[in-house]
Structure formats: C-alpha cells, structure tokens
Design a protein around this motif. Structure first.
Motif, mmCIF file in Angstrom:
data_model
loop_
_atom_site.group_PDB
_atom_site.id
_atom_site.type_symbol
_atom_site.label_atom_id
_atom_site.label_comp_id
_atom_site.label_asym_id
_atom_site.label_seq_id
_atom_site.Cartn_x
_atom_site.Cartn_y
_atom_site.Cartn_z
ATOM 1 N N PRO A 134 0.948 32.944 32.577
ATOM 2 C CA PRO A 134 0.532 31.545 32.663
ATOM 3 C C PRO A 134 -0.943 31.399 32.323
ATOM 4 N N ARG A 135 -1.443 30.220 32.239
ATOM 5 C CA ARG A 135 -2.866 30.031 31.952
ATOM 6 C C ARG A 135 -3.704 30.143 33.219
ATOM 7 N N TYR A 136 -3.133 29.778 34.339
ATOM 8 C CA TYR A 136 -3.871 29.824 35.605
ATOM 9 C C TYR A 136 -2.955 30.366 36.700
ATOM 10 N N LEU A 137 -3.565 31.121 37.595
ATOM 11 C CA LEU A 137 -2.823 31.700 38.718
ATOM 12 C C LEU A 137 -3.728 31.748 39.937
ATOM 13 N N ILE A 138 -3.159 31.436 41.068
ATOM 14 C CA ILE A 138 -3.867 31.633 42.332
ATOM 15 C C ILE A 138 -2.994 32.528 43.202
ATOM 16 N N LYS A 139 -3.571 33.622 43.644
ATOM 17 C CA LYS A 139 -2.859 34.574 44.494
ATOM 18 C C LYS A 139 -3.724 34.899 45.704
ATOM 19 N N PRO B 265 -5.806 32.622 24.681
ATOM 20 C CA PRO B 265 -6.656 31.745 25.484
ATOM 21 C C PRO B 265 -6.984 32.317 26.855
ATOM 22 N N GLY B 266 -6.257 33.354 27.267
ATOM 23 C CA GLY B 266 -6.533 33.993 28.543
ATOM 24 C C GLY B 266 -5.733 33.426 29.694
ATOM 25 N N THR B 267 -5.618 34.243 30.729
ATOM 26 C CA THR B 267 -5.053 33.816 32.000
ATOM 27 C C THR B 267 -6.159 33.925 33.035
ATOM 28 N N ARG B 268 -6.437 32.813 33.693
ATOM 29 C CA ARG B 268 -7.478 32.842 34.724
ATOM 30 C C ARG B 268 -6.828 33.100 36.064
ATOM 31 N N LEU B 269 -7.171 34.206 36.672
ATOM 32 C CA LEU B 269 -6.608 34.611 37.959
ATOM 33 C C LEU B 269 -7.650 34.428 39.043
ATOM 34 N N LEU B 270 -7.263 33.742 40.092
ATOM 35 C CA LEU B 270 -8.128 33.582 41.260
ATOM 36 C C LEU B 270 -7.428 34.226 42.446
ATOM 37 N N VAL B 271 -8.102 35.167 43.082
ATOM 38 C CA VAL B 271 -7.554 35.849 44.249
ATOM 39 C C VAL B 271 -8.297 35.369 45.485
ATOM 40 N N LEU B 272 -7.557 34.815 46.421
ATOM 41 C CA LEU B 272 -8.160 34.268 47.648
ATOM 42 C C LEU B 272 -7.944 35.198 48.829
#
Lengths: 114, 113
Positions: free
Chosen positions: B8-13, B106-113
């Motif tokens: 996906p283009r964006y992910l929050i994990k 375009p990349g996948t931006r991953l944010l890890v919380l």
C-alpha cells in the motif's frame, strides 16, 4: 567502499536564479552517475545520468557533466522555477564492481521562492 | 509503459507486529531492489532480487526479508516491528549489474507506533 558526497542544504533561491548543487564521488571502478529528484510526498524520479567521463546528462533544463579528473558530477540549472523545489540526490552505480546497489548522497533540499 | 507500482502507499502498525509490502516492477524488468529512506540515515539498500533469487543484501537485521515471484513482483516483510522501522520504503526496477537504470516507485510510508 564507494561513496557520494553532496553539498548540505537547504538551498533557498529566488525564481530565475542559477542553481549549482555540488556532488563528488569516490569509487574503485568506473561508475555511472545519476541525479534523482524527490518531490514532497513522492518517490525518487530519475532526473539525468551519465555513464562515462565527459558525458553530459541533461533534462528539464538541468545539466551535469561527468568529470573524472575531479570525481565530480555537479548539478546545474540556469534559471530555477518554484516547481523545482524538491530534494535532489546524487548517486552512483558501479556495475563492473559486481552486484552493487545505488549509492546515494544525503540529498540537498532546494526551495525556490517566487 | 507502466511504471513501478507499490502497495500500500501508507501503513500504520504497532510495535511487535509484522508488515508486508508489495512491488510490481516495470514490465520486462526482472530485477527489483528495495531501499529504506529515513531522515537520519538517508537512503539505504535493503536487498535485490533477480529471477526469484536474492542477489545482494544490505546491512539490515534478519527481521527484514523479501521474496520475488515468477512474474517478477516482489514483497518485503518486516517482522517484530520497532519504532525505528518507521520509514519510506522504496522499490526500484532495473538491474544495475547489467548497466540498466533503476526506476523507483512512489514508496510505501510505514509508521510504527
């Protein structure tokens, strides 16, 4: 190992000003040299490339000449536009050295103001 | 010719979870490389796949893995996510060892919380 050094940013210019972003490299072989551009929120786009000494890459008004004697590949544009605001990455690859990936500089952020 | 696509283009994990990212190269390209981009470390090479085989690997822990399918599509997996894995993951198509230019998705931006 191979490495790329490019000038620190950020660089802020007025519209129609001249741009030079310095890039020098260290490589054991005879690398190909690239400039990639990254617009906000996007991936990398190839801007131009040169594969041998004295080659000049050019695209969208940007130019860079492969200078083997000075191990440099400086990016230039005679008149920048607001739409050129982005981060610019100098990179090299050395296919004769085997399965080596692209080696990037740290990037130079350019802001062009109207 | 379609470009490199990433999903996906964006992910929050959250920490401890795992994630799988996908990349489809330019039609006809058999090589896929993965890079991690962070503000602190810049662009770092993860690994390259060519004809379903890993050909080169960067200096990342074993939590980072990948694979390539017969249609050249590639996936990368990160297990036991850490906060420091937050990054833009870029996929590139084109085999440098054969003198090809690498074109990026375009990349996948991953944010890890």
């Amino acid at each position: 190992g191979d490495s790329v050094t490019q000038m620190e940013g950020p660089v802020t210019l007025s519209e129609e000003a001249c741009l030079t972003i310095n890039c020098t490299y260290t490589a054991t072989g005879y690398p190909s040299l690239f400039w990639y551009v990254q617009y906000p929120g996007e991936g990398l786009q190839l801007l131009l490339k040169a594969t041998k000494a004295d080659d000049k890459g050019s695209n969208k008004g940007f130019e860079a000449t492969y200078r083997k004697e000075t191990t440099s590949f400086h990016l230039e544009k005679g008149s920048v536009q607001v739409s050129d605001s982005a981060v610019y990455f100098c990179a090299l690859s050395d296919p004769l050295a085997g399965n080596t990936p692209l080696v990037f500089g740290k990037g130079t952020r350019l802001s062009v103001i109207a | 010719k379609a470009g490199v696509t990433q999903t996906p283009r964006y992910l929050i994990k959250t920490r401890g979870q795992q994630v799988t990212l996908s990349c489809s190269p330019i039609s006809g390209h058999r090589s896929v490389s993965w890079y991690q981009q962070t503000p602190g470390q810049g662009l770092q090479f993860l690994f390259e796949y060519f004809s379903e085989t890993q050909r080169n690997k960067g200096n990342f822990p074993g939590r980072f893995s990948g694979r390539q399918f017969s249609n050249s599509r590639s996936e990368m997996n990160v297990s036991t996510l850490e906060l420091g894995d937050s990054a833009l993951y870029l996929c590139a198509s084109g085999r440098l060892a054969e003198g090809e230019t690498q074109y990026f998705g375009p990349g996948t931006r991953l944010l890890v919380l």
